[in-house]
Design an enzyme around this catalytic site. Structure first.
Site, PDB file in Angstrom:
ATOM      1  N   ASP A  19       0.757  -1.568   0.040  1.00 49.23           N
ATOM      2  CA  ASP A  19      -0.261  -0.139   0.422  1.00 49.23           C
ATOM      3  C   ASP A  19       0.913   0.959   0.130  1.00 49.23           C
ATOM      4  O   ASP A  19       1.895   1.379   0.794  1.00 49.23           O
ATOM      5  CB  ASP A  19      -0.927   0.540   1.337  1.00 49.23           C
ATOM      6  CG  ASP A  19      -1.948  -1.221   1.138  1.00 49.23           C
ATOM      7  OD1 ASP A  19      -2.667  -2.017   0.066  1.00 49.23           O
ATOM      8  OD2 ASP A  19      -3.139  -1.161   1.948  1.00 49.23           O
ATOM      9  N   ASP A 299     -10.884  -5.813   6.168  1.00 54.79           N
ATOM     10  CA  ASP A 299      -9.618  -6.864   6.598  1.00 54.79           C
ATOM     11  C   ASP A 299      -9.687  -7.325   8.410  1.00 54.79           C
ATOM     12  O   ASP A 299     -10.223  -8.615   8.595  1.00 54.79           O
ATOM     13  CB  ASP A 299      -8.402  -6.246   5.870  1.00 54.79           C
ATOM     14  CG  ASP A 299      -8.422  -5.831   4.280  1.00 54.79           C
ATOM     15  OD1 ASP A 299      -9.751  -6.851   4.183  1.00 54.79           O
ATOM     16  OD2 ASP A 299      -8.263  -5.641   4.085  1.00 54.79           O
TER      17      ASP A 299
HETATM   18  C1  26A Z   1      -8.414  -6.486  -7.125  1.00 55.18           C
HETATM   19  N1  26A Z   1      -8.176  -5.472  -6.177  1.00 55.18           N
HETATM   20  C2  26A Z   1      -8.660  -3.783  -6.269  1.00 55.18           C
HETATM   21  C3  26A Z   1      -7.562  -5.382  -4.477  1.00 55.18           C
HETATM   22  C4  26A Z   1      -7.281  -4.258  -4.002  1.00 55.18           C
HETATM   23  C5  26A Z   1      -7.124  -4.901  -2.499  1.00 55.18           C
HETATM   24  N2  26A Z   1      -6.739  -6.091  -2.356  1.00 55.18           N
HETATM   25  C6  26A Z   1      -6.731  -6.945  -2.905  1.00 55.18           C
HETATM   26  N3  26A Z   1      -7.500  -6.855  -5.021  1.00 55.18           N
HETATM   27  N4  26A Z   1      -7.970  -3.312  -3.755  1.00 55.18           N
HETATM   28  C7  26A Z   1      -7.486  -2.712  -2.629  1.00 55.18           C
HETATM   29  N5  26A Z   1      -6.725  -3.818  -1.820  1.00 55.18           N
HETATM   30  C8  26A Z   1      -5.855  -3.928  -0.607  1.00 55.18           C
HETATM   31  O1  26A Z   1      -7.482  -3.670   0.422  1.00 55.18           O
HETATM   32  C9  26A Z   1      -6.696  -3.756   1.743  1.00 55.18           C
HETATM   33  C10 26A Z   1      -7.980  -2.995   2.312  1.00 55.18           C
HETATM   34  O2  26A Z   1      -8.620  -3.830   2.798  1.00 55.18           O
HETATM   35  C11 26A Z   1      -5.251  -3.003  -0.372  1.00 55.18           C
HETATM   36  O3  26A Z   1      -4.376  -3.750  -0.457  1.00 55.18           O
HETATM   37  C12 26A Z   1      -5.234  -2.353   1.367  1.00 55.18           C
HETATM   38  O4  26A Z   1      -4.369  -3.221   2.155  1.00 55.18           O
END
Ligand code: 26A
Length: 344
Positions: A19, A299
């Site tokens: 992130d 999460d």
């Molecule tokens: C496929 N996408 C859009 C994603 C994500 C994701 N993790 C996996 N796939 N988009 C954001 N995140 C993660 O969600 C967390 C917060 O809930 C981010 O990396 C962040 O740590």
């Protein structure tokens, strides 16, 4: 407390992302056409965003990726390393090393697939007030393939596990891997848990999502995701409890084990929706000055839930643990924690 927890009892699959997080203004969101509270896949027009965040907004780098976050939180609460195993794909680079180091030091037994074809994925985290907008550039994470799960050593890990958690986000990467795990769980009477993860998945990844749902024993989601799911199904219900009941009633493979739906709604009560009952679990509201950012709160909720669920604690305890964990993470930047957890 954790003496009897078996190593590797929990397996998760997802996108390992680093992130890149910063507080921004409305302007920045508008510049990239982003909503304040959303999670999307980066398009070409978003690519300059990451450099902008670092150069103009003094961004922080924090271990992320939705499932990996949940497993890290779960491990933190359990204080027993290697209870959770994680599969996902990273690049052969510095960011990948950081993720590997963070996950391992938090006790997650990561078994990454590694690709030379793309760098480790990143996620722009744009904080405005109590909202967070996530813009993921999956890169290497998108190169995950089912082959990784089919090697004899991974198959052994899967055979040994009793609980499987996959985010809706992984629908964008490898539906065959989701099917593989879901069908394995069904065949061996193991528990399969999934998360709706973001509104766009219900909207645009309906087919693989609906193919996975019949296997889902426990479904998580927040209010925006539940709304988007209902809209994509053409349901008229707007009330969370009514939507939850309809989710419960969707076809299920393992009919002798009825589905459980858990819906979070920010500071409003968490809903536990089961066949004959709907229970509400209050969330104590944090003072504005206690809130650092809500990145990773959902999460963490799942991580807190899983830490109790795999110990066969009651669903009430699982949800209270989820609420507790989310609260800890909201008080810090990103999905991070320190010290000894004191949930009771
Ligand atoms: C496929 N996408 C859009 C994603 C994500 C994701 N993790 C996996 N796939 N988009 C954001 N995140 C993660 O969600 C967390 C917060 O809930 C981010 O990396 C962040 O740590």
């Amino acid at each position: 407390m954790s003496e009897e927890i078996k190593p590797g009892v929990l397996v998760g699959c997802g996108n390992p992302l680093l992130d890149i997080s910063a507080t921004v203004d409305e302007h920045f969101l508008q510049k990239y056409g982003l909503k304040p509270n959303d999670a999307i896949l980066a398009e070409e027009k978003h690519m300059p965003l990451y450099k902008d965040l670092v150069e103009k907004y003094n961004a922080d780098y924090i271990a992320g990726g939705s499932v990996q976050n949940s497993l890290r939180v779960c491990q933190w609460i359990l204080q027993k390393p290697n209870t959770a195993i994680f599969f996902g794909c990273i690049g052969q680079d510095k960011y990948g090393e950081i993720l590997d180091e963070r996950a391992r030091s938090n006790g997650v037994d990561v078994h990454y697939q590694r690709t030379n074809e793309a760098p480790t994925g990143t996620c722009g985290v744009l904080i405005t007030g109590t909202h967070r907008s996530l813009c993921a550039n999956l890169a290497a994470a998108n190169h995950f393939t089912i082959d990784h799960l089919l090697t004899p050593d991974k198959q052994k890990l899967i055979d040994n596990a009793e609980f499987f958690y996959i985010s809706g986000f992984f629908l964008t990467v490898s539906p065959p891997s989701i099917q593989h795990i879901a069908q394995h769980a069904h065949k061996h009477k193991r528990t399969f848990l999934m998360n709706l993860s973001a509104p766009f998945l219900s909207q645009f990844f309906t087919e693989p999502l609906m193919a996975a749902l019949p296997y889902v024993d426990i479904l998580f989601g927040n209010e925006l995701e539940a709304e988007a799911f209902a809209a994509a199904q053409g349901w008229e219900e707007k009330d969370m409890k009514e939507i939850g009941k309809k989710m419960l009633a969707l076809p299920k493979q393992n009919a002798d084990r009825t589905r459980i739906v858990v819906l979070t709604q920010g500071h409003l009560p968490v809903l536990l929706i089961q066949e004959h009952t709907i229970e509400e679990f209050p969330v104590e509201r944090l003072e504005p000055d206690e809130i650092v950012d809500t990145n990773g709160a959902g999460d963490a909720f799942v991580g807190g839930f899983l830490a109790q669920y795999i110990q066969k604690k009651s669903l009430g305890v699982c949800i209270r643990s989820g609420i507790w964990a989310a609260r800890q993470i909201i008080k810090r930047s990103g999905c991070t924690f320190e010290g000894t957890p004191d949930f009771n």
